[in-house]
Design an enzyme around this catalytic site. Structure first.
Site, PDB file in Angstrom:
ATOM      1  N   LYS B 113      10.839   7.073  -1.211  1.00  0.00           N
ATOM      2  CA  LYS B 113       9.952   6.172  -0.482  1.00  0.00           C
ATOM      3  C   LYS B 113      10.827   5.260   0.362  1.00  0.00           C
ATOM      4  O   LYS B 113      11.894   4.820  -0.096  1.00  0.00           O
ATOM      5  CB  LYS B 113       9.125   5.354  -1.489  1.00  0.00           C
ATOM      6  CG  LYS B 113       8.072   4.452  -0.863  1.00  0.00           C
ATOM      7  CD  LYS B 113       7.225   3.748  -1.934  1.00  0.00           C
ATOM      8  CE  LYS B 113       6.163   2.842  -1.324  1.00  0.00           C
ATOM      9  NZ  LYS B 113       5.331   2.164  -2.354  1.00  0.00           N
ATOM     10  N   SER B 188       0.293   2.367  -1.799  1.00  0.00           N
ATOM     11  CA  SER B 188       1.145   2.407  -0.634  1.00  0.00           C
ATOM     12  C   SER B 188       2.090   3.617  -0.590  1.00  0.00           C
ATOM     13  O   SER B 188       2.621   3.930   0.467  1.00  0.00           O
ATOM     14  CB  SER B 188       1.981   1.128  -0.581  1.00  0.00           C
ATOM     15  OG  SER B 188       2.875   1.070  -1.673  1.00  0.00           O
ATOM     16  N   SER B 212       0.179   1.519  -6.479  1.00  0.00           N
ATOM     17  CA  SER B 212       0.751   2.264  -5.350  1.00  0.00           C
ATOM     18  C   SER B 212       1.398   3.592  -5.706  1.00  0.00           C
ATOM     19  O   SER B 212       1.755   4.359  -4.814  1.00  0.00           O
ATOM     20  CB  SER B 212       1.773   1.397  -4.617  1.00  0.00           C
ATOM     21  OG  SER B 212       1.108   0.429  -3.847  1.00  0.00           O
TER      22      SER B 212
END
Lengths: 476, 519
Positions: B113, B188, B212
């Site tokens: 990420k 997210s 997330s």
């Protein structure tokens, strides 16, 4: 009207740790800009603070030295504000739970003792420096200092004059150096002070509105700034005005304080506990371990100097003003193994004079304790007189060596042989019949003349006591 | 219900190389000699394939890079593809293997990420603010996986500064859900979930502040684990809300999560909130029986607001756990209604302070020709941050302001303790709490964008866990009425990741939802 001054001080002592309070970067002063700042100090994305245990140990040391309560669980909080030399946009400090709670410090002004309350002391990180010169209209940022550990020591508003404020600051300055938690270097900003000053009519119990004077970095400036500020405030009130709470800056060139920002302009720092750091739990064992490591503190040392060495309170106070000076004195007294008062006189007299003259600290003295002690021994055993000793000391200071070598080389050994001194006296009496007659006729003052002549003849090496005695006998 | 195994693999047609994707010419042509299904293998299978020499890490890496080149332009899961360094890392991994020094993860490709700092590689956090930022150091998680010999394919898209539940707040545009290009992938960690679901990477790192990891895993039909707060180092993970952020994994299966977590977890002296607690071998208990496992179902999570299809799939999954020997008990989380305001006050307050460092002074976006300091701050931040980030900074700043602190931040912290107590009490009656991950399956792109509060309500089942610091998982358990995946949330006590993984693995051994492929 009679006015009373009320002063409280916030002192920032830079802690003498090797690395920063929340990172492993070095804290040394004077490096090239931005060479002693790691990713943590620079506030890079993703970095996290890790507390330096040594900084905590130092804070606890101070706490114990001022009889303060050590907070078993204190909390680091973020003080949020924007400034270019504040890399994270917040300073990690302590807010409602500081590591050191209420303590006290005794001061003395003109022979009168007074206890000043210490509200709290908390740990925090220093910011960097903004450099506004040499950048052609832009500002430079040096983050070497960012993250340097500070202990902010906040006093109660217990001081009533600039003199008391200076005495408090000096006492604390001496204490942090005794504890070896701060180098006390005020020029480099390692020990600096903000002063909260207000005035009120004598007898009034409510405090007046205060102004905070920022960043005072010498004892002299503290005294001058406070005195200026007190007069400024009194003048305003006496002219019918009122004091506005504000932050002021002291200009040492103009010797005045001027407004920096008002209360309304003050930041809302939005303090909240720093979620990157756990609460700081200090175990009783840790406190006891620190207590065990505390050195003898100034007040205790001063009392001991009086009892152990038979020194006056004044001498003891002077000699214990700094740990280094006290250690030096004790080394001299021990090595000389003789008259402790004589040792004190030499340390406080000739030695301190020389240090002042050359602008040196005791640690930089050109004459070591052993050298001085060696010389004092020669005074005690009558090898040299006090007067000759000054000459020996002068040589020690400039050329080094030992007192014995200098005495030997320069032939300064005192003449103590009675017959030799008598011979010299006889010669002088014979050469000065007139003076002899006058002396015997009652002109006592001429005794000095004969001493002078004898000293001249012996190049000052005649033992003064012996000389006096023999002269008196012969002149009668 | 139509099975998704029937879906063809042709829905995502190959497209030209997109932004930031640069695969070295020549590799695509050599791919034909490798089985195209290589990308569907789990970590365990890939690890075995590498160990037995079926393929090299270089071949495997090239296959995934080609896959990224083919599908990423449509999915937008990657912000940066590091093809060259990936191939170099792969070659190094092959060498390491040749020297007999390979571990279970050596040579396996993965992606991070874009919230994790990667030395020498752009680390944007999904924001224009950091579009020009190259991290000067590796996050601890990145360093650990590097040490394990893994190969980084690139950096994954995400909501800006991890603030969002749909991946629509990214400066780099929304990620598409591989199951349905009209749907959001969740957020997210939308890039992580979409990349794994589309098999652009076998496994990805992700972070979870309020859901997330779990919510995008659920939306994309993959498996995700958010460990206990303090299990995985946060050093180098760009902070959103420090007391809630936790790194974790999104993978195809619980077993794969376990493998990666083994390498990621553990004490880090650089993170004061990382706990010095031994890391068990998370793969050790996999396959164990779960007879007698007590499952708790929070009454508050199955009421109003939960869509029927999700409730149905979740209950069916719980039923299957019962068939595997688990027992079910209803539990209460009485403070559940306060979770959302409590969470958002804390998260936004911390965010308002955490994001203060992005001021244009040292790195990141700086406005053109600032007039003075204030102008530099205001325009740099105004231009660099997107609308959602600015909204959260403003709300957080307000909540921490003098006069409001007690009413908001302090109150929220008190409620937070009560919420944590709820879980502690509930976990005395059961071993694992189960429930939905989100109120519905993946919603349509753009459908929530006008209403931030509706977006915040997406996290209603996930964020209580972050407030309590507990570990949680999401595993795929079926599909909703709109043929989009449904996830089951599983929660256990502190440091009980092993239990979660064991239970999830047992379920996955007896079901095939996690093997369904989007493309």
């Amino acid at each position: 009207m009679q006015w009373e001054t009320v002063i409280g001080l916030e002192i920032h002592a830079q802690l003498a740790t090797k690395s920063k309070i929340f990172s492993g970067a070095a804290t040394a002063y004077g490096a090239e800009p931005n060479t002693q700042a790691c990713a943590v100090d620079l506030g890079f994305p993703g970095v996290l603070p890790v507390l330096n245990e040594e900084a905590v140990r130092m804070a606890v040391k101070l706490g114990l030295a001022i009889d303060a309560k050590i907070t078993p669980r204190s909390v680091f909080a973020r003080k949020n504000y924007f400034y270019p030399d504040l890399p994270k946009g917040y300073q990690i400090s302590q807010y409602d739970l500081p590591v050191v709670g209420l303590g006290r410090l005794d001061i003395e002004v003109d022979g009168v003792s007074k206890t000043i309350g210490v509200t709290r002391a908390h740990l925090e990180e220093d910011a960097g420096k903004s450099l506004h010169e040499d950048f052609h209209g832009a500002s430079g940022i040096d983050l070497n200092r960012a993250g340097t550990p500070l202990l902010e020591i906040v006093s109660e508003p217990d001081m009533r004059s600039a003199k008391e404020a200076v005495a408090y600051m000096k006492k604390l300055h001496s204490l942090v150096r005794y504890l070896e938690i701060c180098d006390g270097n005020m020029q480099e900003g390692s020990f600096r002070c903000d002063a909260n000053v207000s005035v009120r009519p004598k007898g009034e119990s409510k405090f007046g509105t205060r102004c905070e004077i920022k960043n005072l970095n010498s004892f002299r400036f503290v005294e001058k700034a406070i005195n200026f500020e007190v007069e400024r405030q009194i003048e305003i009130i006496e002219n019918g005005g009122t004091i506005t709470q504000e932050t002021r800056l002291y200009d040492s060139v103009k010797d005045e304080t001027r407004s920096m920002r008002s209360k309304e302009e003050a930041n809302d720092y939005r303090y909240f506990p720093d979620p990157d750091l756990l609460p700081l739990d200090i175990a009783p064992e840790f406190i006891e371990q620190v207590r065990g490591s505390l050195p003898e503190l100034p007040d205790a040392k001063r009392a001991r100097f009086q009892s152990q060495y038979g020194l006056s309170d004044y001498d003891s106070a002077v000699l214990t003003a700094s740990r280094e000076l006290a250690d030096y004195y004790e080394a001299v007294a021990k090595l000389a193994a003789s008259d402790a008062k004589l040792c004190a006189n030499w340390v406080m007299g000739e030695l301190s004079g020389k240090l002042n003259e050359d602008g040196l600290e005791i640690g930089q003295s050109k004459v070591s304790a052993a050298q001085l002690a060696g010389m004092i021994q020669r005074i005690s055993d009558d090898t040299i007189s006090g007067k000759i000793a000054k000459q020996v000391f002068e040589t020690l200071w400039h050329e080094g060596g030992t007192a014995d070598e200098i005495i030997e080389k320069q032939g300064l050994k005192q003449i103590t042989d009675t017959s030799a001194i008598e011979g010299i006296i006889d010669g002088i009496i014979a050469a000065n019949p007139e003076q002899l007659a006058q002396y015997r006729a009652g002109k006592d003052k001429l005794f000095g003349f004969f001493v002078g002549q004898a000293m001249k003849a012996t190049q000052g090496k005649a033992n003064p006591a012996q000389l006096n005695e023999l002269l008196k006998k012969k002149l009668q | 219900m139509r099975s998704h195994a029937e879906r063809g693999n042709d829905e995502l047609a190959p497209l030209p190389v997109g932004r930031g994707v640069g695969v070295r010419a020549g590799f695509t042509t050599t791919l034909s000699i490798f089985p195209t299904i290589m990308h569907n293998k789990t970590l365990t299978e890939l690890s075995a394939g590498l160990a037995t020499g079926q393929y090299s890490s270089r071949e495997l890496t090239a296959a995934f890079l080609a896959r990224i080149q083919q599908h990423n332009p449509q999915l937008n899961a990657f912000i940066t593809v590091t093809a060259e360094t990936a191939l170099a890392q792969a070659a190094a991994a092959d060498q390491r293997r040749a020297q007999g020094q390979a571990g279970p993860l050596t040579g396996i490709p993965m992606a991070h990420k874009d919230i994790f700092c990667t030395q020498g590689v752009k680390t944007s956090c999904g924001s224009k603010m950091l579009d020009n930022f190259t991290a000067p150091y590796d996050a601890t998680v990145v360093a650990k996986l590097n040490d394990a010999g893994m190969v980084m394919l690139g950096k994954l898209n995400m909501d800006e500064f991890a603030m969002g539940s749909s991946n629509e707040s990214s400066h780099y545009g929304p990620v598409k859900n591989p199951w349905d290009l009209n749907a959001v992938p969740g957020g997210s960690s939308g890039g992580s979930a979409a990349a794994v679901a589309a098999r652009l990477a076998p496994v990805a790192t992700a972070t979870d502040t309020g859901g997330s990891i779990r919510q995008p895993a659920a939306f994309c039909g993959v498996t995700g684990i958010k460990p206990t707060y303090g299990r995985v180092s946060r050093y180098g993970m760009i902070a959103y809300a420090s007391s809630l952020d936790q790194g974790g994994v999104i993978a195809q299966s619980a077993e794969d999560c376990a493998l990666l977590l083994n390498a990621m977890a553990g004490f880090d002296p650089r993170d004061s909130t990382c706990v010095d607690q031994p890391v068990p071998d998370y793969t050790a208990g996999l396959g164990d029986d779960i007879a007698g496992l007590r499952i708790g179902l929070p009454r508050q999570w199955f009421g109003e607001g939960l869509s029927n299809d999700v409730a149905q799939a979740v209950r069916a999954a719980v039923g299957q756990f019962e068939q595997l020997g688990a027992t079910v008990v209803d539990i209460d989380l009485p403070h559940a209604p306060y979770c959302i305001p409590c969470y958002y006050v804390i998260a936004m307050s911390e965010a308002s302070s955490n994001l203060a460092r992005f001021d244009g002074a040292r790195y990141g976006h700086r406005c053109e020709n600032p007039k003075d300091l204030l102008d530099m701050y205001m325009r740099s931040r105004g231009e660099g941050f997107g609308a959602e980030v600015q909204r959260r900074i403003l709300i957080g700043t307000y909540a921490l302001s003098a006069g409001y602190y007690d009413a908001y931040y302090l109150k929220a912290q008190k409620i937070r303790r009560l919420i944590a107590q709820d879980f502690q009490q509930a976990l005395q009656q059961c071993d694992v709490i189960m429930g939905p991950v989100a109120p519905s399956t993946a919603f349509d792109l753009g459908s929530h964008s006008g209403d931030p509060v509706q977006m915040y309500l997406e996290d209603i089942y996930t964020l209580p866990l972050n407030l309590a610091g507990l570990p949680g998982m999401s595993i795929p358990v079926g599909f909703g009425d709109n043929q989009r995946p449904v996830g089951l949330q599983m929660i256990a006590g502190y440091w009980q990741e092993g239990l979660l993984l064991k239970a999830a693995h047992r379920y996955q051994q007896n079901s095939d939802w996690h093997t369904k492929r989007a493309c």
